[in-house]
Design an enzyme around this catalytic site. Structure first.
Site, mmCIF file in Angstrom:
data_model
loop_
_atom_site.group_PDB
_atom_site.id
_atom_site.type_symbol
_atom_site.label_atom_id
_atom_site.label_comp_id
_atom_site.label_asym_id
_atom_site.label_seq_id
_atom_site.Cartn_x
_atom_site.Cartn_y
_atom_site.Cartn_z
ATOM 1 N N ASP A 1 0.653 -1.109 -0.063
ATOM 2 C CA ASP A 1 -0.143 -0.014 0.019
ATOM 3 C C ASP A 1 0.840 1.248 -0.026
ATOM 4 O OD1 ASP A 1 -2.529 -1.491 0.052
ATOM 5 O OD2 ASP A 1 -2.123 -1.753 2.261
ATOM 6 N N ASP B 1 -7.149 -1.614 -4.503
ATOM 7 C CA ASP B 1 -8.360 -1.096 -3.475
ATOM 8 C C ASP B 1 -9.081 -0.218 -4.296
ATOM 9 O OD1 ASP B 1 -7.284 -2.785 -1.567
ATOM 10 O OD2 ASP B 1 -5.838 -1.117 -0.689
#
Length: 242
Positions: A191, A209
């Site tokens: 991330d 995401d």
């Protein structure tokens, strides 16, 4: 009489000698030609079987509006951006790179490795990661199955949403399954997008995401719109009958 028979025999022999020259020559089929034809026939049959396996009504137009190409593209973008951040630019996981600061909103690149689920749930626990690996792959398979089953309906929006969700689910499933310290030097889902709104730090996320979240939001809006539309139509019908 003997001289006549002799002359007739000479004429016959001359005709035999000329016959091969006057006769039409036909191409002789060789084993190579037969093998070439067999290969072409087999290739055409295999290509036809592949089309039927993919879908009985397969065409390039159908492929375009199936948005399968978009799913493949977005998975590639997701993996490429993750690897660039994790290895390509030598980002320090303990630091943050500010992209812009508008006062009320700030965007930074912060490298993190999430070994759990969304919002870091179960992070660092092996059993949780294994569970999320199973869930991620099952979700990816189910999404692909529902997408394939709905292809014949020709609903472009559904195809778009399924492939968007598929890219998100599979992108993170790849990270959870294959990215371990012993194999690639880091572990977990990569991330790096970090936003701050009015001083509040939003969860750090990645391109996969975004795909999954956008797909869910659009699906909720579409379902709500359809439900409201059906409710209004039923209400209008009841009003007409009364």
């Amino acid at each position: 009489m003997a001289d006549l028979d002799k002359e007739n025999q000479e004429v016959v022999e001359e005709t035999k000698d000329l016959a091969p020259e006057n006769a039409e020559t036909k191409p002789v089929e060789t084993e190579d030609d037969d093998e070439d034809m067999d290969f072409k026939t087999a290739f055409k049959e295999a290509w036809k079987e592949l089309h039927t396996f993919v879908h009985p009504k397969w065409s390039w137009k159908m492929f375009f509006f199936s948005f399968a190409w978009m799913g493949i593209l977005f998975i590639g973008v997701d993996q490429l951006t993750k690897w660039l951040v994790a290895t390509g630019f030598n980002f320090d996981p303990t630091s943050a790179i500010q992209v812009f600061d508008w006062g009320w909103m700030e965007f930074r690149v912060v490298l993190t490795f999430n070994q759990g689920a969304a919002f870091g749930i179960g992070n660092g626990k092996l059993w949780a990661r294994i569970l999320y690996i199973i869930i991620s792959w099952n979700a990816s398979i189910l999404i692909a199955r529902y997408w394939y089953q709905g292809l014949h309906k020709g609903n472009k929006l559904n195809n778009f949403l399924w492939m968007l969700a598929f890219a998100g689910a599979l992108g993170n499933a790849i990270d959870r399954t294959f990215y371990w310290n012993k194999t690639v030097g880091f572990s977990g889902v990569i991330d790096f997008f970090s936003f701050t709104f009015w001083g509040w730090d939003f969860a750090i996320f990645n391109f996969a995401d975004i795909c999954l979240t956008v797909a869910v939001i659009i699906a909720i809006v579409v379902i709500a719109y359809r439900e409201i539309k059906e409710w209004k139509e039923e209400r209008a019908k009841k009003g007409e009958t009364e």
